[in-house]
Design an enzyme around this catalytic site. Structure first.
Site, mmCIF file in Angstrom:
data_model
loop_
_atom_site.group_PDB
_atom_site.id
_atom_site.type_symbol
_atom_site.label_atom_id
_atom_site.label_comp_id
_atom_site.label_asym_id
_atom_site.label_seq_id
_atom_site.Cartn_x
_atom_site.Cartn_y
_atom_site.Cartn_z
ATOM 1 N N HIS A 91 4.734 -31.831 11.000
ATOM 2 C CA HIS A 91 4.002 -30.543 10.694
ATOM 3 C C HIS A 91 2.622 -30.573 9.946
ATOM 4 O O HIS A 91 1.891 -29.740 10.006
ATOM 5 C CB HIS A 91 5.070 -29.353 10.225
ATOM 6 C CG HIS A 91 6.416 -29.193 10.752
ATOM 7 N ND1 HIS A 91 6.116 -28.796 12.169
ATOM 8 C CD2 HIS A 91 7.274 -29.450 10.676
ATOM 9 C CE1 HIS A 91 7.517 -28.482 12.705
ATOM 10 N NE2 HIS A 91 8.189 -29.083 11.842
ATOM 11 N N ASP A 104 0.954 -1.226 -0.019
ATOM 12 C CA ASP A 104 -0.060 -0.124 -0.012
ATOM 13 C C ASP A 104 1.025 1.200 0.016
ATOM 14 O O ASP A 104 2.139 1.226 -0.199
ATOM 15 C CB ASP A 104 -1.053 -0.103 1.160
ATOM 16 C CG ASP A 104 -0.383 0.128 2.446
ATOM 17 O OD1 ASP A 104 1.004 0.084 2.632
ATOM 18 O OD2 ASP A 104 -1.177 0.274 3.645
ATOM 19 N N HIS A 162 8.037 -24.995 9.309
ATOM 20 C CA HIS A 162 7.184 -25.569 9.971
ATOM 21 C C HIS A 162 5.676 -25.292 9.611
ATOM 22 O O HIS A 162 4.664 -26.227 9.675
ATOM 23 C CB HIS A 162 7.059 -25.062 11.521
ATOM 24 C CG HIS A 162 8.424 -25.576 11.994
ATOM 25 N ND1 HIS A 162 8.492 -25.330 13.380
ATOM 26 C CD2 HIS A 162 9.654 -26.248 11.594
ATOM 27 C CE1 HIS A 162 9.737 -25.997 14.057
ATOM 28 N NE2 HIS A 162 10.326 -26.487 12.908
ATOM 29 N N CYS A 178 3.069 -3.067 4.063
ATOM 30 C CA CYS A 178 2.378 -1.988 4.427
ATOM 31 C C CYS A 178 2.774 -1.113 5.531
ATOM 32 O O CYS A 178 4.335 -1.407 5.562
ATOM 33 C CB CYS A 178 0.756 -2.355 4.823
ATOM 34 S SG CYS A 178 0.874 -3.675 6.409
ATOM 35 N N THR A 194 2.781 -1.719 8.899
ATOM 36 C CA THR A 194 3.055 -2.464 10.051
ATOM 37 C C THR A 194 3.339 -3.950 9.434
ATOM 38 O O THR A 194 3.896 -4.533 10.414
ATOM 39 C CB THR A 194 1.835 -2.486 11.108
ATOM 40 O OG1 THR A 194 0.778 -2.988 10.274
ATOM 41 C CG2 THR A 194 1.967 -0.977 11.506
HETATM 42 C C1 RB5 Z 1 -1.826 2.742 6.610
HETATM 43 O O1 RB5 Z 1 -1.806 4.084 7.245
HETATM 44 C C2 RB5 Z 1 -1.701 1.545 7.463
HETATM 45 O O2 RB5 Z 1 -2.640 1.414 8.432
HETATM 46 C C3 RB5 Z 1 -1.250 0.492 6.807
HETATM 47 O O3 RB5 Z 1 -0.281 0.535 6.082
HETATM 48 C C4 RB5 Z 1 -0.933 -0.970 7.620
HETATM 49 O O4 RB5 Z 1 -0.052 -0.790 8.245
HETATM 50 C C5 RB5 Z 1 -2.269 -1.795 8.343
HETATM 51 O O5 RB5 Z 1 -2.231 -2.456 8.873
#
Ligand code: RB5
Length: 146
Positions: free
Chosen positions: A130, A8, A95, A65, A67
């Site tokens: 596994h 994203d 695993h 993304c 996080t």
């Molecule tokens: C975008 O601001 C952020 O929410 C997205 O990239 C992601 O981290 C969502 O989990």
């Protein structure tokens, strides 16, 4: 090995690093977007990559993304796509037979990402004990997807 990649807007800066690694190491890949910095919905691109892997057309998926969490959640909603986030890359291949990995550009840098990508693309599933554990995960998934 064919790789599906996606991100994203919050993962747009790390994606070129990933692309360079894939090209230098001779991997065939498709970039499912997003392609610009405009704010977008990570779930759209996570789903595209997970569906491409689940269809069997691609062997692995790599998502970025902010996080790594949103991408991981959406990829795991697609039956047949098993997504794990970064640090346990080698173990999750051995695993869990994970076939999609998600990174958070706001959490890690390029060097760590590439180490993890490399572990993910060069480590085989061990099978054996596994298999039954993964079968149980599939059983739970099916129980809640009716
Ligand atoms: C975008 O601001 C952020 O929410 C997205 O990239 C992601 O981290 C969502 O989990």
């Amino acid at each position: 090995m064919k790789i599906a990649i996606g991100c994203d807007h919050a993962g747009i800066n790390l994606k070129p690093v990933l692309v360079k690694y894939l090209e230098e190491n001779g991997y065939e890949y498709t970039d499912f977007g997003t392609y610009g910095k405009e704010s977008c919905n990570y779930a759209e691109y996570g789903a595209k990559v997970a569906e491409a892997v689940a269809s069997g057309e691609y062997d692995r998926g790599i998502l970025i993304c902010g996080t790594g969490i949103g991408m991981s959640i959406v990829a795991n909603k697609v039956p047949g796509a098993h997504c794990h986030d970064s640090f346990s890359a080698r173990a999750t291949r051995m695993h869990n037979d994970a076939n999609v990995i998600a990174f958070g550009e706001r959490c890690i840098g390029a060097g760590i990402m590439l180490d993890i990508v490399d572990a993910c693309l060069t480590t085989d599933f061990e099978g054996g004990r596994h298999l039954a554990r993964i079968a149980k995960i599939t059983e739970v998934e099916q129980k809640y997807s009716k």
